[in-house]
Design a protein around this motif. Structure first.
Motif, PDB file in Angstrom:
ATOM      1  N   GLU A 370      18.060  -6.370 -21.262  1.00  0.00           N
ATOM      2  CA  GLU A 370      18.208  -6.467 -19.808  1.00  0.00           C
ATOM      3  C   GLU A 370      19.640  -6.159 -19.369  1.00  0.00           C
ATOM      4  N   ARG A 371      20.611  -6.539 -20.219  1.00  0.00           N
ATOM      5  CA  ARG A 371      22.002  -6.179 -19.892  1.00  0.00           C
ATOM      6  C   ARG A 371      22.230  -4.681 -20.045  1.00  0.00           C
ATOM      7  N   GLN A 372      21.636  -4.115 -21.102  1.00  0.00           N
ATOM      8  CA  GLN A 372      21.815  -2.694 -21.370  1.00  0.00           C
ATOM      9  C   GLN A 372      21.232  -1.845 -20.237  1.00  0.00           C
ATOM     10  N   TYR A 373      20.129  -2.336 -19.667  1.00  0.00           N
ATOM     11  CA  TYR A 373      19.456  -1.575 -18.603  1.00  0.00           C
ATOM     12  C   TYR A 373      19.593  -2.270 -17.250  1.00  0.00           C
ATOM     13  N   ALA A 374      20.727  -2.958 -17.091  1.00  0.00           N
ATOM     14  CA  ALA A 374      20.956  -3.705 -15.845  1.00  0.00           C
ATOM     15  C   ALA A 374      20.939  -2.789 -14.630  1.00  0.00           C
ATOM     16  N   ASP A 375      21.457  -1.572 -14.770  1.00  0.00           N
ATOM     17  CA  ASP A 375      21.521  -0.655 -13.628  1.00  0.00           C
ATOM     18  C   ASP A 375      20.137  -0.268 -13.117  1.00  0.00           C
ATOM     19  N   VAL A 376      19.174  -0.101 -14.034  1.00  0.00           N
ATOM     20  CA  VAL A 376      17.832   0.305 -13.595  1.00  0.00           C
ATOM     21  C   VAL A 376      16.994  -0.896 -13.161  1.00  0.00           C
ATOM     22  N   LEU A 377      17.417  -2.095 -13.567  1.00  0.00           N
ATOM     23  CA  LEU A 377      16.715  -3.309 -13.121  1.00  0.00           C
ATOM     24  C   LEU A 377      17.208  -3.753 -11.747  1.00  0.00           C
ATOM     25  N   ALA A 378      18.461  -3.399 -11.437  1.00  0.00           N
ATOM     26  CA  ALA A 378      19.061  -3.861 -10.184  1.00  0.00           C
ATOM     27  C   ALA A 378      18.248  -3.475  -8.943  1.00  0.00           C
ATOM     28  N   PRO A 379      17.775  -2.230  -8.846  1.00  0.00           N
ATOM     29  CA  PRO A 379      17.016  -1.860  -7.640  1.00  0.00           C
ATOM     30  C   PRO A 379      15.703  -2.639  -7.464  1.00  0.00           C
ATOM     31  N   LEU A 380      15.224  -3.270  -8.550  1.00  0.00           N
ATOM     32  CA  LEU A 380      13.964  -4.016  -8.452  1.00  0.00           C
ATOM     33  C   LEU A 380      14.165  -5.375  -7.794  1.00  0.00           C
ATOM     34  N   LYS A 381      15.423  -5.767  -7.636  1.00  0.00           N
ATOM     35  CA  LYS A 381      15.712  -7.065  -7.044  1.00  0.00           C
ATOM     36  C   LYS A 381      15.898  -6.928  -5.543  1.00  0.00           C
ATOM     37  N   ASP A 382      15.646  -7.984  -4.825  1.00  0.00           N
ATOM     38  CA  ASP A 382      15.758  -7.955  -3.365  1.00  0.00           C
ATOM     39  C   ASP A 382      17.214  -7.989  -2.930  1.00  0.00           C
ATOM     40  N   GLY A 383      17.472  -7.477  -1.726  1.00  0.00           N
ATOM     41  CA  GLY A 383      18.792  -7.601  -1.108  1.00  0.00           C
ATOM     42  C   GLY A 383      19.864  -6.804  -1.791  1.00  0.00           C
ATOM     43  N   LEU A 384      19.522  -5.600  -2.263  1.00  0.00           N
ATOM     44  CA  LEU A 384      20.510  -4.797  -2.961  1.00  0.00           C
ATOM     45  C   LEU A 384      21.232  -3.859  -2.004  1.00  0.00           C
ATOM     46  N   ALA A 385      22.461  -3.585  -2.318  1.00  0.00           N
ATOM     47  CA  ALA A 385      23.225  -2.646  -1.498  1.00  0.00           C
ATOM     48  C   ALA A 385      22.682  -1.236  -1.685  1.00  0.00           C
ATOM     49  N   PRO A 386      22.649  -0.427  -0.631  1.00  0.00           N
ATOM     50  CA  PRO A 386      22.101   0.935  -0.722  1.00  0.00           C
ATOM     51  C   PRO A 386      22.774   1.794  -1.777  1.00  0.00           C
ATOM     52  N   LYS A 387      24.062   1.571  -2.015  1.00  0.00           N
ATOM     53  CA  LYS A 387      24.763   2.423  -2.984  1.00  0.00           C
ATOM     54  C   LYS A 387      24.247   2.200  -4.408  1.00  0.00           C
ATOM     55  N   ILE A 388      23.732   0.994  -4.669  1.00  0.00           N
ATOM     56  CA  ILE A 388      23.166   0.722  -5.998  1.00  0.00           C
ATOM     57  C   ILE A 388      21.791   1.367  -6.114  1.00  0.00           C
ATOM     58  N   ILE A 389      21.022   1.255  -5.028  1.00  0.00           N
ATOM     59  CA  ILE A 389      19.668   1.810  -5.038  1.00  0.00           C
ATOM     60  C   ILE A 389      19.703   3.325  -5.080  1.00  0.00           C
TER      61      ILE A 389
END
Length: 605
Positions: A370-389
């Motif tokens: 999950e740490r290794q693929y944190a960047d691809v898991l981040a968009p699945l979480k609510d309230g994310l900044a557009p730059k991450i998505i």
């Protein structure tokens, strides 16, 4: 007599007078009135000067001494008593030598005694029988003091032989002096030497068992239970000192062989009816701290391999479209279990300690993924900044509308989690659970409990990730008005024809087909089916909620039926197209929400 002995070459292994000279000595004694007791005692005095611990010598001494000791009719003179006392002292000395060296006697040697220390032969020396007979002639063996004394001789023999065996291993203890730095070859040699020592000590005890079986010793002597406590206690002390001086670095082959040899030694003594020895060899007690230390060190080593800076981040994928990291880690876990299998077979109670370590590592593997693929898991979480998505979305039009696209990396993550959940973890769990029936009851921990927790955690994480992906995909259908299922149904009235509804659903169909093809490109078949059926079920839930909120309004029902039918066609057709014969019948069955929609239609119409 002296002339007769000189002529007949009287010596250690040639003690008997025979022929004319024997007759002449007897006639000379009879003619000059020399008593039979004095004749025999005088002869004995010469024999004792050259006596050896051999059967023929002891038998002759017994034959000559017995009539003197048992003759109650003739009272011995002062001189005879003096000679008898001297002879008995000398006989006692040679008996002491025999009993304290009863495994070093050799009839084939002139001296009757081995000059070089050798392993026990496994059978009693011929001199032992006449020695016991002679000792019984000199002493009343029914008295406790005498019994204690003769037992002491055999115990002294055991101590002597134990020291000789252990002297050969002193070099490793003295030379290493507690240093943990020892090259593999020296380590192997030292542990093999200790294993040989155990074998030698076991041979000593089993020789005593064989001697006991011959029934040549007095009934009050239990030779194995006299010698075993000494051998076992000395061996235990030696093993303890050796392990402190040459600590076992881990369950390598030489170390495991020593563990097995020690455990077998303890078991063999017990099975041979040797009484438990205080301070004797307790294999588990000797190795317990080292085994728990090995497991803890292995746990730390594997946990360290799961740290973010140690996990290799690369685009390399296995044939199952998974990250090589998981197979590498589970190979190490499997290897660890294989290393400890022999130890567990001896002491199943270590299963719990090993299971806890394995569970900690498995948990760390999931966290590392999950740490290794944190960047691809981040968009699945609510309230994310557009730059991450932004990295994982596509422009849908020239406007601001965007849709979420499942990246390849997320496919690798879920494929890896699925492989862990259904292939790698079950293998580890099966191996450990096969040891559970042997695990003794007691303690707070329940065998298999930690692994069951890992299974629950894996299922929950896998399910949550899939659910999050499905929610993102469902949101995609609501980005544009033309793909909103609710809007399509609302615009469909009772009088609408099927072709009109299908035409309105074409943009949604195109979106779903593109989405499904994307899912197929990133997920392995089983994960693809799981995600797709959850997505199908999620779309069915939108239809179900629409129906439940408008039970009284029948005008949308025809459009609803057509819409749900089109959805079923899209998902079923795409699965058949992309997977073909790899599909099972159950994969094409409608998901729960769609079945509920169909059930509601059946009740209404």
């Amino acid at each position: 007599m002296e002339v007769a002995m000189k002529v007949q070459h009287f010596q250690e292994r040639n003690l008997l007078l025979h022929g004319p000279w024997k007759w002449l000595v007897n006639e000379f004694a009879s003619y000059y009135g020399v008593s039979d007791a004095y004749t025999k005692l005088r002869y004995l005095s010469y024999i004792m000067d050259v006596a050896t611990p051999t059967a023929d010598c002891l038998t002759l001494i017994h034959d000559l001494l017995s009539p003197v000791k048992s003759n109650t009719k003739h009272k011995l003179s002062h001189q005879e008593n003096r000679i008898l006392g001297e002879v008995e002292d000398q006989v006692q000395q040679i008996l002491n030598v025999i009993f304290e060296n009863y495994k070093s006697l050799d009839e084939s040697l002139p001296s009757g005694m081995m000059s070089v220390f050798k392993a026990a032969t496994g059978s009693p020396a011929p001199a032992l029988v006449p020695a016991i007979k002679l000792y019984s002639l000199l002493h009343d063996i029914l008295t406790p003091e005498i019994q204690l004394k003769i037992c002491g001789y055999f115990q002294a023999a055991a101590k002597k032989r134990s020291r000789r065996h252990q002297a050969e291993t002193d070099e490793f203890i003295l030379s290493n002096n507690g240093s943990a730095l020892m090259d593999p070859m020296t380590l192997s040699m030292s542990y093999q030497k200790m294993k040989f020592l155990i074998s030698s000590i076991k041979n000593e005890i089993f020789t005593d068992i064989e001697i006991q079986k011959q029934n040549i010793l007095p009934s009050f002597i239990d030779l194995p239970n006299l010698s075993a406590p000494i051998y076992s206690a000395d061996l235990c002390s030696k093993l303890r000192a050796f392990l402190v001086s040459c600590p076992p670095p881990g369950p390598s082959r030489p170390v495991i062989e020593l563990v097995i040899a020690t455990a077998d030694f303890q078991r063999d003594l017990s099975s041979s009816n040797i009484k438990p020895v205080k301070g004797g060899v307790e294999a588990k007690e000797l190795f317990h701290s080292y085994i728990t230390c090995w497991i803890e060190e292995k746990r730390h080593s594997l946990l360290d391999s799961c740290k973010l800076d140690k996990v290799k981040c690369s685009d390399i994928k296995t044939s199952q479209s998974t990250t090589p990291f998981i197979d590498d880690m589970y190979d190490q876990l499997t290897e660890t279990l294989n290393e400890y299998e022999i130890i567990i077979s001896r002491w199943p109670e270590f299963t719990i300690i090993l299971e806890n370590a394995v569970a900690d590592v498995e948990k760390a593997i999931i966290k590392a993924l999950e740490r290794q693929y944190a960047d691809v898991l981040a968009p699945l979480k609510d309230g994310l900044a557009p730059k991450i998505i932004g990295k994982y979305v596509q422009k849908f039009t020239k406007g601001t509308a965007v849709i979420y696209v499942v990246p390849d990396e997320l496919g690798v993550l879920l494929n890896s989690m699925k492989r862990i959940l259904f292939v790698l973890h079950p293998k580890i769990e099966t191996k450990l659970k096969s040891w559970c029936p042997c695990t003794p009851p007691g303690g707070n921990a329940i065998p298999g409990e930690r692994l069951s927790e890992i299974t629950v955690m894996l299922r929950a994480d896998f399910r949550n990730h899939i659910q999050a992906i499905v929610e993102k995909l469902a949101e995609n259908t609501k980005v544009q008005t033309a793909t909103k299922l609710k809007k399509i149904i609302q615009d469909s009235k009772e009088t609408v024809v099927e072709s009109d509804v299908r035409s309105r659903m074409q943009p949604l169909k195109d979106l779903l087909i593109n989405t499904i093809e994307n899912l197929h490109s990133v997920f392995e078949p089983h994960v693809f089916i799981t995600v797709l059926r959850n997505f199908w079920d999620r779309m069915g839930q939108d239809v179900l909620h629409f129906m439940e909120n408008r039970r009284e309004n029948m005008s949308w029902y025809k459009g609803l039926r057509i819409a749900i039918s089109v959805l079923d066609e899209i998902f079923a057709a795409q699965m058949q197209k992309l997977l073909g014969n790899a599909l099972q019948e159950k994969d094409l069955e409608p998901p729960p929400s769609v079945i509920e929609v169909q059930s509601m239609f059946a009740r209404i119409f």
